[in-house]
Design a protein around this motif. Structure first.
Motif, PDB file in Angstrom:
ATOM      1  N   GLU A 117      -2.176  31.455 -30.550  1.00 16.88           N
ATOM      2  CA  GLU A 117      -2.761  30.585 -31.571  1.00 16.88           C
ATOM      3  C   GLU A 117      -1.852  29.379 -31.778  1.00 16.88           C
ATOM      4  N   LEU A 118      -2.390  28.208 -31.514  1.00 18.49           N
ATOM      5  CA  LEU A 118      -1.661  26.963 -31.739  1.00 18.49           C
ATOM      6  C   LEU A 118      -2.115  26.399 -33.076  1.00 18.49           C
ATOM      7  N   THR A 119      -1.192  26.339 -34.022  1.00 16.78           N
ATOM      8  CA  THR A 119      -1.522  25.853 -35.352  1.00 16.78           C
ATOM      9  C   THR A 119      -0.656  24.654 -35.709  1.00 16.78           C
ATOM     10  N   GLU A 120      -1.015  24.066 -36.803  1.00 18.37           N
ATOM     11  CA  GLU A 120      -0.290  22.903 -37.322  1.00 18.37           C
ATOM     12  C   GLU A 120       1.148  23.277 -37.683  1.00 18.37           C
ATOM     13  N   TYR A 121       2.078  22.404 -37.353  1.00 19.49           N
ATOM     14  CA  TYR A 121       3.474  22.581 -37.742  1.00 19.49           C
ATOM     15  C   TYR A 121       3.669  22.101 -39.176  1.00 19.49           C
ATOM     16  N   ILE A 122       4.210  22.983 -40.022  1.00 17.53           N
ATOM     17  CA  ILE A 122       4.470  22.659 -41.428  1.00 17.53           C
ATOM     18  C   ILE A 122       5.976  22.548 -41.616  1.00 17.53           C
ATOM     19  N   ALA A 123       6.444  21.383 -41.988  1.00 16.29           N
ATOM     20  CA  ALA A 123       7.883  21.155 -42.104  1.00 16.29           C
ATOM     21  C   ALA A 123       8.462  21.698 -43.409  1.00 16.29           C
ATOM     22  N   LEU A 124       7.618  21.985 -44.377  1.00 17.59           N
ATOM     23  CA  LEU A 124       8.101  22.514 -45.648  1.00 17.59           C
ATOM     24  C   LEU A 124       8.754  23.878 -45.453  1.00 17.59           C
ATOM     25  N   PRO A 125       9.838  24.157 -46.160  1.00 12.15           N
ATOM     26  CA  PRO A 125      10.455  25.477 -46.030  1.00 12.15           C
ATOM     27  C   PRO A 125       9.720  26.534 -46.830  1.00 12.15           C
ATOM     28  N   ALA A 126       9.728  27.754 -46.310  1.00 15.35           N
ATOM     29  CA  ALA A 126       9.244  28.877 -47.105  1.00 15.35           C
ATOM     30  C   ALA A 126      10.230  29.147 -48.231  1.00 15.35           C
ATOM     31  N   VAL A 127       9.743  29.775 -49.296  1.00 13.34           N
ATOM     32  CA  VAL A 127      10.608  30.064 -50.436  1.00 13.34           C
ATOM     33  C   VAL A 127      11.753  30.975 -50.021  1.00 13.34           C
ATOM     34  N   THR A 128      11.476  31.966 -49.177  1.00 15.78           N
ATOM     35  CA  THR A 128      12.531  32.806 -48.613  1.00 15.78           C
ATOM     36  C   THR A 128      12.420  32.800 -47.100  1.00 15.78           C
ATOM     37  N   THR A 129      13.513  33.014 -46.433  1.00 19.10           N
ATOM     38  CA  THR A 129      13.519  33.170 -44.981  1.00 19.10           C
ATOM     39  C   THR A 129      14.222  34.477 -44.648  1.00 19.10           C
ATOM     40  N   GLY A 130      13.716  35.160 -43.641  1.00 22.88           N
ATOM     41  CA  GLY A 130      14.337  36.402 -43.216  1.00 22.88           C
ATOM     42  C   GLY A 130      13.875  37.621 -43.982  1.00 22.88           C
ATOM     43  N   SER A 131      13.163  37.459 -45.094  1.00 21.50           N
ATOM     44  CA  SER A 131      12.689  38.595 -45.878  1.00 21.50           C
ATOM     45  C   SER A 131      11.575  38.130 -46.801  1.00 21.50           C
ATOM     46  N   PRO A 132      10.598  39.004 -47.063  1.00 20.50           N
ATOM     47  CA  PRO A 132       9.566  38.674 -48.050  1.00 20.50           C
ATOM     48  C   PRO A 132      10.048  38.853 -49.481  1.00 20.50           C
ATOM     49  N   VAL A 133      11.221  39.446 -49.656  1.00 23.20           N
ATOM     50  CA  VAL A 133      11.724  39.811 -50.981  1.00 23.20           C
ATOM     51  C   VAL A 133      12.479  38.643 -51.596  1.00 23.20           C
ATOM     52  N   LEU A 134      12.157  38.316 -52.839  1.00 20.47           N
ATOM     53  CA  LEU A 134      12.864  37.254 -53.551  1.00 20.47           C
ATOM     54  C   LEU A 134      14.245  37.763 -53.981  1.00 20.47           C
ATOM     55  N   ASP A 135      15.273  36.966 -53.715  1.00 19.61           N
ATOM     56  CA  ASP A 135      16.625  37.387 -54.041  1.00 19.61           C
ATOM     57  C   ASP A 135      17.342  36.418 -54.977  1.00 19.61           C
ATOM     58  N   ARG A 136      16.596  35.445 -55.516  1.00 21.83           N
ATOM     59  CA  ARG A 136      17.194  34.469 -56.414  1.00 21.83           C
ATOM     60  C   ARG A 136      16.097  33.866 -57.276  1.00 21.83           C
ATOM     61  N   ASP A 137      16.478  33.295 -58.393  1.00 20.21           N
ATOM     62  CA  ASP A 137      15.526  32.603 -59.255  1.00 20.21           C
ATOM     63  C   ASP A 137      15.259  31.224 -58.663  1.00 20.21           C
ATOM     64  N   VAL A 138      14.015  30.963 -58.270  1.00 13.42           N
ATOM     65  CA  VAL A 138      13.715  29.740 -57.524  1.00 13.42           C
ATOM     66  C   VAL A 138      13.286  28.574 -58.409  1.00 13.42           C
ATOM     67  N   GLN A 139      13.023  28.822 -59.688  1.00 11.84           N
ATOM     68  CA  GLN A 139      12.713  27.738 -60.635  1.00 11.84           C
ATOM     69  C   GLN A 139      11.620  26.806 -60.107  1.00 11.84           C
ATOM     70  N   LEU A 140      10.471  27.380 -59.824  1.00  9.26           N
ATOM     71  CA  LEU A 140       9.356  26.583 -59.321  1.00  9.26           C
ATOM     72  C   LEU A 140       8.686  25.832 -60.469  1.00  9.26           C
ATOM     73  N   PRO A 141       8.222  24.610 -60.216  1.00  7.52           N
ATOM     74  CA  PRO A 141       7.623  23.814 -61.292  1.00  7.52           C
ATOM     75  C   PRO A 141       6.262  24.339 -61.717  1.00  7.52           C
ATOM     76  N   ASP A 142       5.828  23.931 -62.894  1.00  4.66           N
ATOM     77  CA  ASP A 142       4.519  24.351 -63.396  1.00  4.66           C
ATOM     78  C   ASP A 142       3.404  23.974 -62.430  1.00  4.66           C
ATOM     79  N   SER A 143       3.535  22.817 -61.772  1.00  5.69           N
ATOM     80  CA  SER A 143       2.494  22.368 -60.847  1.00  5.69           C
ATOM     81  C   SER A 143       2.345  23.324 -59.668  1.00  5.69           C
ATOM     82  N   TRP A 144       3.451  23.912 -59.227  1.00  5.60           N
ATOM     83  CA  TRP A 144       3.392  24.861 -58.102  1.00  5.60           C
ATOM     84  C   TRP A 144       2.587  26.088 -58.503  1.00  5.60           C
TER      85      TRP A 144
END
Length: 296
Positions: A117-144
């Motif tokens: 499957e060839l899909t669009e390249y998204i340059a934005l980073p994922a919130v976490t890398t290497g794990s689906p588990v959140l390991d820090r408070d990411v302080q996402l904005p209300d708009s997110w």
């Protein structure tokens, strides 16, 4: 689909998201990925990203592409997981932020089926890398958070006969993993089915990995994301606040329990050992009953 760093799939302590153990399998997958790239007229570059137990191999492809290769025994090709990405591209409204699909190739060789499957390249980073588990408070904005709610609400309106979670699984596994009688799920919606932090980008929102989307219990997606956030109480509380209209209802709690049961099944296989007691504790809070603990 995305940047090399952004789209690393989740890893457990056992590193189940890694290259195959056998050198022959690694070589076979790399050769197949090269074959797919040639067929789709792109040139792979950057780091390799391996999926669950070496089942998939992805790399950046060309200036604006991401090439993902999935492999399965020939007899098991097709079906929900095999077709999810392609069906999402045609069935979901464009207002649901996701990478666009540019091309698909299927072939069979040596008793194995391959899909590229060839899909669009998204340059934005994922919130976490290497794990689906959140390991820090990411302080996402209300708009997110507003964008996430909007995307899931739009997704919920999409009709489909794809089943991401089946009542049969609940009937077989609730007592084993939650210690309670199975619930009869009557409130269903269309959802992502793999909503975790490695599948969400920030500061702008894009959702990755549409392999398993389909019909699932109301509350499942929000409950799953909440479970992956339990080690960061502030973010977990934010999720409960943002999705209170779902999670604080009987149907929403039932869907959350399904998500917790499926995660506890994974924990019993050694995945996410540090998160396991938090997931069990959350389940006990919802059920007021002791939950069988994963073996150490």
């Amino acid at each position: 689909m995305t940047s090399d760093a952004a789209h690393q799939p989740g890893r457990s302590q056992q590193d189940v998201f890694s290259e195959p153990e056998q050198a022959a399998d690694r070589q076979r997958m790399r050769l197949a990925h090269t074959t797919a790239a040639s067929s789709l007229s792109v040139r792979p570059s950057g780091a390799e990203v391996w999926g669950w137990q070496g089942r998939t191999l992805s790399r950046r492809a060309g200036a604006a592409g991401w090439l993902r290769l999935v492999c399965a025994p020939e007899a098991k090709r097709g079906g929900r997981l095999w077709e999810g990405t392609a069906l999402a591209d045609t069935a979901l409204p464009r207002s649901v932020p996701r990478p666009r699909l540019h091309g698909v190739r299927d072939w069979i060789a040596g008793g194995l089926a391959y899909r590229a499957e060839l899909t669009e390249y998204i340059a934005l980073p994922a919130v976490t890398t290497g794990s689906p588990v959140l390991d820090r408070d990411v302080q996402l904005p209300d708009s997110w958070w507003a964008d996430l709610r909007s995307a899931l609400a739009t997704l919920a309106s999409v009709p489909t006969d794809r089943e991401s979670v089946r009542q049969q699984w609940i009937d077989r596994n609730f007592r084993r993993f939650l210690g309670i009688d199975p619930l009869r799920i009557t409130a269903l919606t269309t959802g992502h089915a793999d909503l975790h932090w490695a599948n969400l980008t920030a500061p702008a929102l894009v959702l990755f990995d549409w392999e398993n989307w389909g019909r699932l219990p109301v509350g499942y997606d929000a409950g799953l994301l909440h479970a992956y956030s339990l080690s960061v109480p502030g973010t977990a509380a934010r999720i409960r606040h943002e999705f209170a209209d779902i999670l604080d209802t009987p149907d929403g709690r039932a869907g959350e329990l399904v998500a917790l049961a499926q995660l506890l099944q994974a924990c019993n296989k050694g995945v996410h050992p540090r998160l396991a007691p938090l997931i069990a504790g959350r389940a006990e809070h919802l059920t007021n009953a002791p939950v069988p603990r994963p073996a150490p």
